[in-house]
Scaffold this active site. Sequence first.
Site, PDB file in Angstrom:
ATOM      1  N   ARG A 164     -27.416 -86.089   1.531  1.00 24.75           N
ATOM      2  CA  ARG A 164     -27.251 -85.265   2.738  1.00 24.75           C
ATOM      3  C   ARG A 164     -26.546 -86.047   3.848  1.00 24.75           C
ATOM      4  NH1 ARG A 164     -32.595 -82.734   4.926  1.00 24.75           N
ATOM      5  NH2 ARG A 164     -31.097 -82.622   6.589  1.00 24.75           N
TER       6      ARG A 164
ATOM      7  N   ARG B 107     -31.534 -77.898   8.982  1.00 25.69           N
ATOM      8  CA  ARG B 107     -32.028 -77.371  10.256  1.00 25.69           C
ATOM      9  C   ARG B 107     -30.894 -77.202  11.266  1.00 25.69           C
ATOM     10  NH1 ARG B 107     -37.130 -77.672  12.082  1.00 25.69           N
ATOM     11  NH2 ARG B 107     -36.415 -78.225  14.160  1.00 25.69           N
TER      12      ARG B 107
ATOM     13  N   LYS C  52     -22.789 -88.244  11.051  1.00 19.82           N
ATOM     14  CA  LYS C  52     -23.233 -86.942  10.534  1.00 19.82           C
ATOM     15  C   LYS C  52     -23.821 -86.079  11.658  1.00 19.82           C
ATOM     16  CE  LYS C  52     -27.423 -86.477   8.802  1.00 19.82           C
ATOM     17  NZ  LYS C  52     -28.306 -85.430   9.240  1.00 19.82           N
ATOM     18  N   ASN C  53     -24.688 -86.666  12.466  1.00 21.12           N
ATOM     19  CA  ASN C  53     -25.374 -85.835  13.462  1.00 21.12           C
ATOM     20  C   ASN C  53     -24.443 -85.361  14.576  1.00 21.12           C
ATOM     21  OD1 ASN C  53     -27.675 -85.979  11.993  1.00 21.12           O
ATOM     22  ND2 ASN C  53     -28.698 -87.499  13.284  1.00 21.12           N
TER      23      ASN C  53
ATOM     24  N   ILE D 266     -41.700 -90.448  17.372  1.00 19.27           N
ATOM     25  CA  ILE D 266     -40.915 -89.213  17.475  1.00 19.27           C
ATOM     26  C   ILE D 266     -41.420 -88.135  16.514  1.00 19.27           C
ATOM     27  CG2 ILE D 266     -38.580 -88.215  17.459  1.00 19.27           C
ATOM     28  CD1 ILE D 266     -38.710 -90.492  19.454  1.00 19.27           C
TER      29      ILE D 266
ATOM     30  N   ASP E 196     -34.617 -92.733  12.985  1.00 17.73           N
ATOM     31  CA  ASP E 196     -33.885 -92.666  11.716  1.00 17.73           C
ATOM     32  C   ASP E 196     -33.680 -94.039  11.075  1.00 17.73           C
ATOM     33  OD1 ASP E 196     -33.786 -89.965  11.972  1.00 17.73           O
ATOM     34  OD2 ASP E 196     -31.626 -89.806  12.291  1.00 17.73           O
TER      35      ASP E 196
ATOM     36  N   ASP F 246     -39.291 -74.907  20.435  1.00 15.31           N
ATOM     37  CA  ASP F 246     -39.607 -74.252  21.711  1.00 15.31           C
ATOM     38  C   ASP F 246     -38.633 -74.612  22.834  1.00 15.31           C
ATOM     39  OD1 ASP F 246     -41.011 -76.773  21.177  1.00 15.31           O
ATOM     40  OD2 ASP F 246     -41.714 -76.589  23.236  1.00 15.31           O
ATOM     41  N   GLN F 247     -38.146 -75.857  22.847  1.00 15.54           N
ATOM     42  CA  GLN F 247     -37.257 -76.260  23.953  1.00 15.54           C
ATOM     43  C   GLN F 247     -35.874 -75.611  23.832  1.00 15.54           C
ATOM     44  OE1 GLN F 247     -38.578 -78.157  26.593  1.00 15.54           O
ATOM     45  NE2 GLN F 247     -40.368 -77.634  25.342  1.00 15.54           N
TER      46      GLN F 247
ATOM     47  N   ARG G 239     -41.643 -80.329  13.852  1.00 11.25           N
ATOM     48  CA  ARG G 239     -40.326 -80.064  14.452  1.00 11.25           C
ATOM     49  C   ARG G 239     -40.186 -78.673  15.070  1.00 11.25           C
ATOM     50  NH1 ARG G 239     -35.979 -82.870  10.426  1.00 11.25           N
ATOM     51  NH2 ARG G 239     -34.889 -83.319  12.345  1.00 11.25           N
ATOM     52  N   PRO G 240     -40.910 -78.425  16.159  1.00 10.58           N
ATOM     53  CA  PRO G 240     -40.816 -77.124  16.826  1.00 10.58           C
ATOM     54  C   PRO G 240     -39.451 -76.916  17.489  1.00 10.58           C
ATOM     55  CG  PRO G 240     -42.135 -78.646  18.133  1.00 10.58           C
ATOM     56  CD  PRO G 240     -41.821 -79.350  16.849  1.00 10.58           C
TER      57      PRO G 240
ATOM     58  N   CYS H 255     -40.333 -78.992   8.103  1.00  8.95           N
ATOM     59  CA  CYS H 255     -39.514 -79.999   7.441  1.00  8.95           C
ATOM     60  C   CYS H 255     -40.405 -81.147   7.033  1.00  8.95           C
ATOM     61  CB  CYS H 255     -38.419 -80.470   8.384  1.00  8.95           C
ATOM     62  SG  CYS H 255     -37.345 -81.646   7.630  1.00  8.95           S
TER      63      CYS H 255
HETATM   64  C1  UD1 Z   1     -32.140 -85.156  15.566  1.00 10.56           C
HETATM   65  C2  UD1 Z   1     -31.460 -85.780  14.382  1.00 10.56           C
HETATM   66  C3  UD1 Z   1     -32.456 -86.550  13.540  1.00 10.56           C
HETATM   67  C4  UD1 Z   1     -33.208 -87.554  14.392  1.00 10.56           C
HETATM   68  C5  UD1 Z   1     -33.779 -86.898  15.645  1.00 10.56           C
HETATM   69  C6  UD1 Z   1     -34.377 -87.901  16.635  1.00 10.56           C
HETATM   70  C7  UD1 Z   1     -29.660 -84.225  13.990  1.00 10.56           C
HETATM   71  C8  UD1 Z   1     -29.083 -83.186  13.109  1.00 10.56           C
HETATM   72  N1  UD1 Z   1     -30.845 -84.725  13.608  1.00 10.56           N
HETATM   73  O1  UD1 Z   1     -33.115 -84.252  15.035  1.00 10.56           O
HETATM   74  O2  UD1 Z   1     -31.742 -87.224  12.508  1.00 10.56           O
HETATM   75  O3  UD1 Z   1     -34.283 -88.090  13.645  1.00 10.56           O
HETATM   76  O4  UD1 Z   1     -32.755 -86.171  16.340  1.00 10.56           O
HETATM   77  O5  UD1 Z   1     -33.408 -88.813  17.014  1.00 10.56           O
HETATM   78  O6  UD1 Z   1     -29.070 -84.629  14.982  1.00 10.56           O
HETATM   79  N2  UD1 Z   1     -39.200 -81.197  19.799  1.00 10.56           N
HETATM   80  C9  UD1 Z   1     -40.004 -80.276  20.425  1.00 10.56           C
HETATM   81  N3  UD1 Z   1     -39.467 -79.060  20.752  1.00 10.56           N
HETATM   82  C10 UD1 Z   1     -38.186 -78.731  20.478  1.00 10.56           C
HETATM   83  C11 UD1 Z   1     -37.373 -79.676  19.841  1.00 10.56           C
HETATM   84  C12 UD1 Z   1     -37.912 -80.916  19.518  1.00 10.56           C
HETATM   85  O7  UD1 Z   1     -41.193 -80.532  20.686  1.00 10.56           O
HETATM   86  O8  UD1 Z   1     -37.761 -77.608  20.807  1.00 10.56           O
HETATM   87  C13 UD1 Z   1     -39.749 -82.534  19.457  1.00 10.56           C
HETATM   88  C14 UD1 Z   1     -39.708 -82.835  17.965  1.00 10.56           C
HETATM   89  O9  UD1 Z   1     -40.848 -82.324  17.295  1.00 10.56           O
HETATM   90  C15 UD1 Z   1     -39.672 -84.353  17.957  1.00 10.56           C
HETATM   91  C16 UD1 Z   1     -38.878 -84.694  19.217  1.00 10.56           C
HETATM   92  O10 UD1 Z   1     -38.903 -83.518  20.024  1.00 10.56           O
HETATM   93  O11 UD1 Z   1     -40.983 -84.869  18.114  1.00 10.56           O
HETATM   94  C17 UD1 Z   1     -37.439 -85.073  18.957  1.00 10.56           C
HETATM   95  O12 UD1 Z   1     -36.804 -84.066  18.182  1.00 10.56           O
HETATM   96  P1  UD1 Z   1     -35.239 -83.799  18.255  1.00 10.56           P
HETATM   97  O13 UD1 Z   1     -34.603 -84.903  19.041  1.00 10.56           O
HETATM   98  O14 UD1 Z   1     -34.994 -82.411  18.673  1.00 10.56           O
HETATM   99  O15 UD1 Z   1     -34.813 -83.948  16.738  1.00 10.56           O
HETATM  100  P2  UD1 Z   1     -33.727 -83.118  15.973  1.00 10.56           P
HETATM  101  O16 UD1 Z   1     -32.654 -82.660  16.896  1.00 10.56           O
HETATM  102  O17 UD1 Z   1     -34.408 -82.135  15.082  1.00 10.56           O
END
Ligand code: UD1
Length: 430
Positions: A397, A93, A22-23, A327, A305, A125-126, A122-123, A117
């Site tokens: 989902r 998302r 899915k991802n 995470i 996950d 910013d990156q 789940r920011p 969420c």
């Molecule tokens: C993706 C997966 C989700 C999985 C997660 C971690 C998809 C659609 N979803 O979620 O199933 O649980 O990876 O393997 O692929 N973060 C920041 N800033 C940002 C982005 C992320 O601080 O801009 C932090 C998040 O809060 C979190 C960590 O980075 O603590 C990892 O998040 P991220 O890997 O981005 O998760 P998703 O891509 O949302």
Amino acid sequence: MEQYIIKGGNPLVGEVEIGGAKNAALGILAASVMTSEPVIIENLPDVRDTAVLIQAMESVGTIVERIDRHTVRINAAGINGYTIDDGYIKKIRASYYMLGALLGRFNKAEVALPGGCNIGSRPIDQHLKGFRALGAKVEVSRGMIGASADNLTGSHIYMDVVTVGATINVMLAATLASGKTIIENAAKEPHVVDVANFLNSMGANIKGAGTDVIRIKGVEKLHGTTYSIIPDQIEAGTFMFAAAITKGDIMIKNVIPKHLESISAKLIEIGCQIEEFDDCLRVVATKRLSNTQVKTLPYPGFPTDMQPQIATTLALSEGTSIVTESIFENRFKYVGELQRMGANIKVEGNTAIIEGVDSFSGAGISAPDLRAGAALVLAALVADGISTIDDIKYIERGYEDFPEKLSALGAVMEKVETDRDIQKFKLKVG
Ligand code: UD1
């Protein structure tokens, strides 16, 4: 209201076929709008998240044709808008991948800001930092993120945290930027690699995906392709734990065993037997499992996950186990439901301290999110008596035909809608 009703107690035995990831599918679907030529995607999981993203793509003029249940033909030649509205982003998302994809192809995109969420803050910013580094002007106003550029230019980007979403999103935009982009501290998850392989099959020049440094040489345009998505690591892992928790014996087919190493290692450690073949894995559990300590980490570490599934299994294992979630900060919402089934778990901050109990008892429970929902199904499969699980929309989902696949392995479960369906099930199972 749709629910699952489950009578616990049967060991799951037999074979199960794992679907596409899915991802990976979400990144790949979004990436497919980056060319005006037709793209065929195979092994696409038929789950709610992919259906919603396809609707979001269609809302801006992409034509998506289903060739069969798991194959689509996508034609994004006629895209006529750059705004993905609120409705889609509220549902998933990952609609935010349309930001990177549309920005890369058209130099402009607008997507509603993803809301909070239920597994943490789940920011993003990156993601925004990456787009800005490529020269985009990024504005957040009135709940929308707008990104635009005269010209996207390659850049050197260091991710402050390891993030799958930002790595994929920035990779999408950088593919069609001029010059070279380096993403450091990139996520290494199998789905990051799959999105990169897909883009390369369309003519992109991406190297290093799967390591923490991804190098992208921007190309002028992408072309059509036919591509088959990798198997779903988390669906496979969930069935591995289904074998473990029910003391079953499941041959899990169509997997990449390498992607499952951290999961296999933990299962072996707590007492399961695992046989590995080229593209399948057999998981056997014959006795009560033992305790362990586990901490979720970015790939190749133990996946967040899979955290609810291992915690649920450990709640029935011998001794004291410790599960640390590193995470997402709010990923123990299912613990209250497990306690109602008899689990002995104490959550302190991001750590769950689990005292194994001998059995669970069936209860009426609710799925708080996708993976926790799957873990509660596992709990119900092994509980004494009957359980009902609400809010299965979360589970749907990400799991295709979950009740059907589990029933084929010997689970006694059904998807029901009315009180009458529930009565019928109860009469049937006695
Ligand atoms: C993706 C997966 C989700 C999985 C997660 C971690 C998809 C659609 N979803 O979620 O199933 O649980 O990876 O393997 O692929 N973060 C920041 N800033 C940002 C982005 C992320 O601080 O801009 C932090 C998040 O809060 C979190 C960590 O980075 O603590 C990892 O998040 P991220 O890997 O981005 O998760 P998703 O891509 O949302």
